[in-house]
Design a protein around this motif. Structure first.
Motif, PDB file in Angstrom:
ATOM      1  N   ALA A  75     -33.113  20.128  29.193  1.00 50.72           N
ATOM      2  CA  ALA A  75     -31.893  20.703  28.632  1.00 50.72           C
ATOM      3  C   ALA A  75     -30.789  20.770  29.690  1.00 50.72           C
ATOM      4  O   ALA A  75     -29.633  20.430  29.412  1.00 50.72           O
ATOM      5  CB  ALA A  75     -32.184  22.101  28.083  1.00 50.72           C
ATOM      6  N   TYR A 110     -22.905  17.896  21.891  1.00 50.18           N
ATOM      7  CA  TYR A 110     -23.928  18.939  21.780  1.00 50.18           C
ATOM      8  C   TYR A 110     -24.934  18.595  20.680  1.00 50.18           C
ATOM      9  O   TYR A 110     -26.149  18.764  20.867  1.00 50.18           O
ATOM     10  CB  TYR A 110     -23.287  20.301  21.488  1.00 50.18           C
ATOM     11  CG  TYR A 110     -24.310  21.403  21.328  1.00 50.18           C
ATOM     12  CD1 TYR A 110     -24.888  22.000  22.440  1.00 50.18           C
ATOM     13  CD2 TYR A 110     -24.705  21.817  20.053  1.00 50.18           C
ATOM     14  CE1 TYR A 110     -25.845  22.990  22.292  1.00 50.18           C
ATOM     15  CE2 TYR A 110     -25.661  22.818  19.906  1.00 50.18           C
ATOM     16  CZ  TYR A 110     -26.222  23.397  21.028  1.00 50.18           C
ATOM     17  OH  TYR A 110     -27.171  24.374  20.881  1.00 50.18           O
ATOM     18  N   ALA A 114     -28.865  18.138  21.206  1.00 51.11           N
ATOM     19  CA  ALA A 114     -29.822  18.946  20.438  1.00 51.11           C
ATOM     20  C   ALA A 114     -30.860  18.046  19.769  1.00 51.11           C
ATOM     21  O   ALA A 114     -32.052  18.386  19.715  1.00 51.11           O
ATOM     22  CB  ALA A 114     -29.087  19.773  19.387  1.00 51.11           C
ATOM     23  N   TYR A 164     -37.623  25.985  21.322  1.00 46.04           N
ATOM     24  CA  TYR A 164     -36.530  25.053  21.020  1.00 46.04           C
ATOM     25  C   TYR A 164     -35.198  25.784  20.880  1.00 46.04           C
ATOM     26  O   TYR A 164     -34.162  25.304  21.356  1.00 46.04           O
ATOM     27  CB  TYR A 164     -36.848  24.272  19.748  1.00 46.04           C
ATOM     28  CG  TYR A 164     -35.760  23.302  19.343  1.00 46.04           C
ATOM     29  CD1 TYR A 164     -35.473  22.187  20.122  1.00 46.04           C
ATOM     30  CD2 TYR A 164     -35.003  23.515  18.193  1.00 46.04           C
ATOM     31  CE1 TYR A 164     -34.466  21.302  19.766  1.00 46.04           C
ATOM     32  CE2 TYR A 164     -33.997  22.636  17.827  1.00 46.04           C
ATOM     33  CZ  TYR A 164     -33.736  21.532  18.620  1.00 46.04           C
ATOM     34  OH  TYR A 164     -32.722  20.666  18.273  1.00 46.04           O
ATOM     35  N   LEU A 168     -31.772  25.244  23.067  1.00 43.06           N
ATOM     36  CA  LEU A 168     -30.434  25.035  22.514  1.00 43.06           C
ATOM     37  C   LEU A 168     -29.415  25.942  23.201  1.00 43.06           C
ATOM     38  O   LEU A 168     -28.272  25.537  23.440  1.00 43.06           O
ATOM     39  CB  LEU A 168     -30.438  25.307  21.005  1.00 43.06           C
ATOM     40  CG  LEU A 168     -31.211  24.320  20.133  1.00 43.06           C
ATOM     41  CD1 LEU A 168     -31.100  24.713  18.668  1.00 43.06           C
ATOM     42  CD2 LEU A 168     -30.713  22.893  20.338  1.00 43.06           C
TER      43      LEU A 168
END
Length: 277
Positions: A75, A110, A114, A164, A168
């Protein structure tokens, strides 16, 4: 990828998201991180064999930890590249010159990141269940009867789903920093905020540690400003067969939605005012 001005804004964002997803999955470093995470999940099988009677718990615990840790690295890695890579390749100048808004660019990026995270988490999830399925097949039924939770416990999906959501939030934090800082500093800032986010719950009880009203006020403000990542950490409870209520899951999802929305709003505001000339 050609980004036209025709069509609704959502269609433009979807095109940008698809382009960001393609760029992310082509990155060799990303593959290395996922491969290493899958390797760690497989290694948990060997480690579990060293602990008599606790094999399934060890495999689940290390598997979920691998998803969380390596998911965080992924991430941050893909998030900080939102602007820094585009600036290094000078492609950002062409992008901002196109008939698309900077808000669409940030939101599309984004969405693509994601999707990238979703694919990587799905791969690691399949690896965990594959290891657990193999171990279950090798275990006699009388031994399986003594497990606190079945090897292929569906509750693992709850823990992974909350991981998850945490990812995010983390990628949104990385995007905010990438909009005004270099890749190295963005990574450092994001890592620092992630670490602080895991301990932000302690700030709530800071008044029990110090008597200074000013310090208590600062701690209280930081508690509400910093991401509270403890909302998403139910790994230990799931491993030990404890139930996670639907209300708790809904609260975590709502928190992630609100926090990510605030972060993306900030990212759009910062990116819209950045001069690339």
């Amino acid at each position: 990828c050609r980004l036209g001005s025709d069509g609704p804004a959502m269609k433009t964002i979807a095109r940008i998201a698809l382009n960001a997803f393609r760029e992310s999955v082509r990155d060799k470093v990303l593959y290395n991180l996922v491969a290493f995470a899958v390797l760690m999940i497989g290694a948990s099988l060997l480690i579990g064999q060293l602990t008599a009677g606790q094999e399934v718990k060890i495999i689940k615990d290390l598997g979920l930890a691998s998803v969380s840790v390596f998911g965080t690295f992924i991430a941050i890695f893909i998030g900080i590249g939102l602007v820094s890579k585009e600036v290094e390749r000078r492609s950002v100048y062409a992008l901002v010159a196109k008939p698309i808004s900077r808000a669409q660019l940030v939101l599309g990026k984004y969405a693509g990141l994601a999707l990238t995270l979703a694919v990587n988490v799905a791969v690691m999830t399949l690896a965990i269940y594959a290891v657990l399925a193999w171990w279950q097949a090798q275990t006699p039924p009388d031994v399986r009867a003594g497990w606190e939770a079945p090897a292929l416990d569906p509750a693992l999906l709850t823990a992974i789903g909350l991981i998850y959501l945490e990812l995010l939030v983390i990628v949104a934090i990385a995007i905010v920093f990438s909009c005004f800082s270099s890749a190295l500093l963005s990574a450092a800032f994001t890592f620092g905020l992630v670490i602080a986010g895991h301990f932000s719950q302690d700030l709530r009880n800071f008044n029990q540690v110090v008597d200074s009203p000013a310090a208590q006020a600062v701690a209280r403000a930081l508690y509400y400003l910093l991401p509270n990542l403890s909302f998403f950490d139910v790994k230990a409870r799931v491993v030990h067969g404890e139930a996670v209520g639907a209300g708790e899951i809904g609260l975590a999802a709502a928190y992630a939605c609100v926090y990510v929305s605030a972060l993306l709003t900030l990212a759009v505001w910062v990116f819209s005012r950045r001069d690339f000339k």
